[in-house]
Design an enzyme around this catalytic site. Structure first.
Site, PDB file in Angstrom:
ATOM      1  N   GLU A 292      49.586  60.879  60.305  1.00 45.22           N
ATOM      2  CA  GLU A 292      50.887  60.258  60.581  1.00 45.22           C
ATOM      3  C   GLU A 292      51.975  60.866  59.697  1.00 45.22           C
ATOM      4  OE1 GLU A 292      51.722  58.471  63.009  1.00 45.22           O
ATOM      5  OE2 GLU A 292      49.733  58.011  63.784  1.00 45.22           O
TER       6      GLU A 292
ATOM      7  N   ASP B  64      58.295  54.303  66.854  1.00 41.85           N
ATOM      8  CA  ASP B  64      58.927  55.591  66.567  1.00 41.85           C
ATOM      9  C   ASP B  64      59.898  55.906  67.715  1.00 41.85           C
ATOM     10  OD1 ASP B  64      57.318  56.232  68.684  1.00 41.85           O
ATOM     11  OD2 ASP B  64      56.416  57.997  67.756  1.00 41.85           O
TER      12      ASP B  64
ATOM     13  N   TYR C 216      56.947  52.179  60.184  1.00 35.34           N
ATOM     14  CA  TYR C 216      56.241  52.908  61.234  1.00 35.34           C
ATOM     15  C   TYR C 216      54.839  53.320  60.753  1.00 35.34           C
ATOM     16  CZ  TYR C 216      54.294  56.463  64.031  1.00 35.34           C
ATOM     17  OH  TYR C 216      53.389  57.161  64.769  1.00 35.34           O
TER      18      TYR C 216
END
Ligand code: SF4
Length: 344
Positions: free
Chosen positions: A37, A137, A119
């Site tokens: 991520e 996102d 996020y």
């Protein structure tokens, strides 16, 4: 959204069949999911693949990364850009190693780590631990503003909470798969300019599709203002053909990376010689110009070549061309180096 009750089911059925293979989808290790991520922020999937594989081969666990030297870690990130990401990641991993021993499955503890925002928290908590957190996102902003034909300005800071609430209203038991499916839909079907609505697995739920407003969503009113900064970069060569380099301050933009000496665009050569504490010869007209974009600013680097027989002053050192690999250079400096090698 129309027929809300069956939305998650339809999206997940599509995802189960159509999801793209990615190395970080083959694991539930929260450290590796977290790493992916971090890498995927601001960087395309195809670029991330090889970086991710090399990174986890060298730093397969929290402990290996926590104990690693920062310069070596930066080397494994070289070319990915946005280097504060990896510095924050390593700091956070060190904190995890010292305080928890493994990645905490408590969303509040995880959110408190350096560099972790809502996020990343949502993605890691849902994908690794299957907890019902939203992971909003740009893809999710777009998909949900279309599904609900929602004209909320996504540039407003309050938009995130607004869209997180929407996700929470429909998130099913398979929270991680659901978040990934939303992102996948946004990346492959509900794309910014050419969404494939006719083949979309959730078009029966989509209000913008019905209203014909798909390309008007999402609304993003605030314009990003970009700053342009121009610098002089000096390629200084000694009598052995070595190049002068220096390390950037540890904090701030590209902190700790190596570069050729760089000065304000209007600094006279005499002042540059004074800063370097060296006499420069063969100062030519501009040799090359390189531009490089960051999130909010562009660098324009005017490159000059000069020679010297002097020893480097404090904070500077000469390296042979084949030693460059031992240092982590930002992309802009590597571009200058490649050009120099081609034309020298
Ligand atoms: Fe996006 Fe079109 Fe699907 Fe609506 S129907 S979610 S706009 S791809």
């Amino acid at each position: 959204m129309k027929e809300r009750e069956t939305f998650a089911e339809n999206l997940l059925s599509w995802f189960d069949v159509n999801k793209r293979e990615m190395p970080w989808r083959e694991t539930k290790d929260p450290y590796k999911i977290w790493l992916s991520e971090v890498m995927l922020q601001q960087t395309q999937v195809n670029t991330v693949r090889s970086y991710y594989l090399k990174f986890i081969e060298r730093f397969p666990t929290i402990e290996t990364l926590a104990e690693a030297d920062e310069d070596e870690v930066l080397k494994y990130w070289e070319g990915l850009g946005y280097y504060s990401r990896v510095r924050n990641f390593q700091s956070a991993v060190r904190e995890v190693a010292e305080t928890y021993g493994s990645v905490p499955d408590d969303g509040e503890q995880f959110l408190a780590l350096k560099g972790v925002g809502p996020y990343t928290r949502g993605a890691v908590m849902s994908i690794a631990f299957n907890q019902p957190y939203p992971a909003v996102d740009g893809n999710v902003f777009r998909v949900f503003s279309r599904l609900d034909d929602d004209a909320t300005d996504t540039a407003k800071p309050s938009a995130r909470k607004h869209f997180e609430n929407k996700v929470m209203q429909v998130i099913p038991e398979r929270a991680g798969d659901f978040n990934e499916a939303l992102m996948e839909l946004g990346a492959t079907v509900c794309t910014p300019r050419n969404p494939i609505c006719m083949l979309c697995p959730v078009n029966m739920h989509c209000e913008a599709f019905e209203a014909g407003t798909v390309l008007e969503r999402p609304v993003k009113i605030k314009k990003m203002t970009r700053k342009e900064l121009r610098y002089k970069v000096m390629l200084i060569i000694n009598d052995k053909g070595e190049l002068l380099i220096t390390q950037r301050p540890k904090t701030g933009l590209l902190g700790g990376m190596w570069q050729f000496p760089m000065f304000d665009e209007d600094m006279p050569m005499e002042d540059i010689e004074a800063v370097l504490d060296m006499k420069l010869m063969d100062k030519k007209e501009k040799f090359h110009t390189v531009t490089h974009g960051f999130t909010h600013l562009d660098w324009i680097l005017d490159v000059y070549i000069a020679r010297t027989t002097d020893q480097p002053g404090h904070d500077f050192q000469f390296i042979a061309e084949n030693e460059k690999e031992n240092y982590t250079f930002p992309v802009s400096m590597s571009k200058i180096f490649s050009h120099y090698q081609q034309v020298k």
